[in-house]
Scaffold this active site. Structure first.
Site, short mmCIF file in Angstrom:
data_model
loop_
_atom_site.label_atom_id
_atom_site.label_comp_id
_atom_site.label_asym_id
_atom_site.label_seq_id
_atom_site.Cartn_x
_atom_site.Cartn_y
_atom_site.Cartn_z
N GLU A 11 0.84 -1.21 0.00
CA GLU A 11 0.00 0.00 0.00
C GLU A 11 0.88 1.26 0.00
O GLU A 11 0.62 2.22 -0.72
CB GLU A 11 -0.91 0.01 1.23
CG GLU A 11 -1.74 1.29 1.33
CD GLU A 11 -2.30 1.54 2.72
OE1 GLU A 11 -2.84 0.62 3.33
OE2 GLU A 11 -2.18 2.69 3.18
N CYS A 23 -7.48 4.78 8.19
CA CYS A 23 -8.85 4.44 7.80
C CYS A 23 -9.75 4.32 9.03
O CYS A 23 -9.33 3.89 10.09
CB CYS A 23 -8.86 3.21 6.92
SG CYS A 23 -9.51 1.73 7.62
S1 SF4 Z 1 -11.10 -0.58 5.03
FE1 SF4 Z 1 -9.17 0.15 5.93
S2 SF4 Z 1 -8.03 -1.69 6.52
FE2 SF4 Z 1 -9.61 -2.30 5.04
S3 SF4 Z 1 -8.62 -2.25 3.03
FE3 SF4 Z 1 -9.61 -0.26 3.38
S4 SF4 Z 1 -7.99 1.00 4.24
FE4 SF4 Z 1 -7.32 -1.11 4.45
#
Ligand code: SF4
Length: 285
Positions: free
Chosen positions: A126, A195
């Protein structure tokens, strides 16, 4: 032995991973030879289930053999997207919206003349993808001292975070940076790109772990968010990272009154249920 079994209210597949896995499984139902660029999910159990459904992970754009490739929830750089398009290959893009937000935040900072710093693991897919949105000119680190050595003291610093980092660590990193003499005259712009799903999961897990003598964190050993959950739990309770129910050593349960279970964002419901069932068999209620 008897013990109380606690489970985190929010565990297993996050929104982004669930969306990616469901989309790929849906495509694999009516298409053969589905390929993903890199692992779709950092979890061996889930990867082997995907393989069972005919989904194959390839390491690079050059290795794609079919007409369609899936980009994982972790996202990729625009250069990779261009390379795929140049080969005439169709893209199923499952980049998580939270990751896209981090990529766009980094791009905007870059375009506004900021040197971009990604608070995160430089080797994580990422993070590599986010850096790709700033023409490879930014840097990823979790350490301000390392940063000073690598970049000197640019006049404009823009900071974003890998989406699954621990918020308190991001705040400490930013504080260290602001307090550094080298960046005293710099214009510093911070975008909190952690997130929401990951943040909520960490908070709930920590609340649960605080009540436990022992915590099992279920997830892949290569999964960044699983490792972060383990580190957080280990600060307040005896903590074991396991990938499957088979890894539970009954000896670890001796003398424990409250045992907690949580799982990383790439751990599927079936694996979690196996762990809960095994702990119930071993005396959990
Ligand atoms: S919701 Fe959050 S933890 Fe899940 S893929 Fe998306 S960024 Fe990553």
């Amino acid at each position: 032995m008897a013990f109380q079994l606690l489970t985190a209210s929010n565990m297993g597949f996050c929104q982004g991973v669930r969306r990616a896995v469901e989309r790929v499984m849906g495509v694999a139902e009516h298409e053969t030879g589905v390929e993903t660029l890199g692992a779709l999910v950092h979890n061996r159990e889930v990867q082997s289930r995907l393989e069972h459904c005919g989904v194959r992970a390839v390491d690079s754009v050059e290795d794609i053999t079919g007409e369609t490739v899936v980009i994982s929830a972790h996202g990729v750089s625009p250069t990779v997207i261009d390379a795929i398009k140049t080969r005439g290959i169709n893209i199923i893009n499952t980049t998580c919206p939270y990751v896209s937000r981090a990529q766009q935040a980094a791009l905007k900072l870059y375009e506004a003349g900021f040197f971009v710093i990604v608070f995160g693991d430089a080797n994580h897919v990422e993070v590599k993808g986010i850096l790709g949105w700033v023409g490879g000119e930014g840097i990823a680190t979790v350490n301000v001292a390392e940063l000073i050595q690598a970049i000197g003291s640019p006049a404009k610093l823009g900071i974003v975070s890998q989406t699954t980092q621990i918020p308190s660590r991001f705040a400490l990193f930013v504080a260290d940076l602001i307090n550094s003499d080298l960046f005293r005259d710099a214009e510093i712009r911070i975008v909190d790109t952690i997130c929401h799903d990951s943040r909520r999961r960490q908070k709930e897990t920590l609340e649960m772990a605080g009540q436990c003598d022992l915590v099992f964190v279920i997830g892949g050993r290569h999964s960044a968010n699983t490792r972060h959950l383990k580190e957080m739990c280990a600060a307040v309770a005896d903590t074991r990272l396991i990938e499957t129910a088979d890894e539970i050593d009954p000896c670890t349960l001796a003398g424990k009154n409250k045992v907690g279970v949580t799982a990383g964002a790439s751990t599927d419901d079936e694996t979690i249920q196996h762990v809960i069932n095994r702990l119930r068999d071993l005396g959990g209620a």
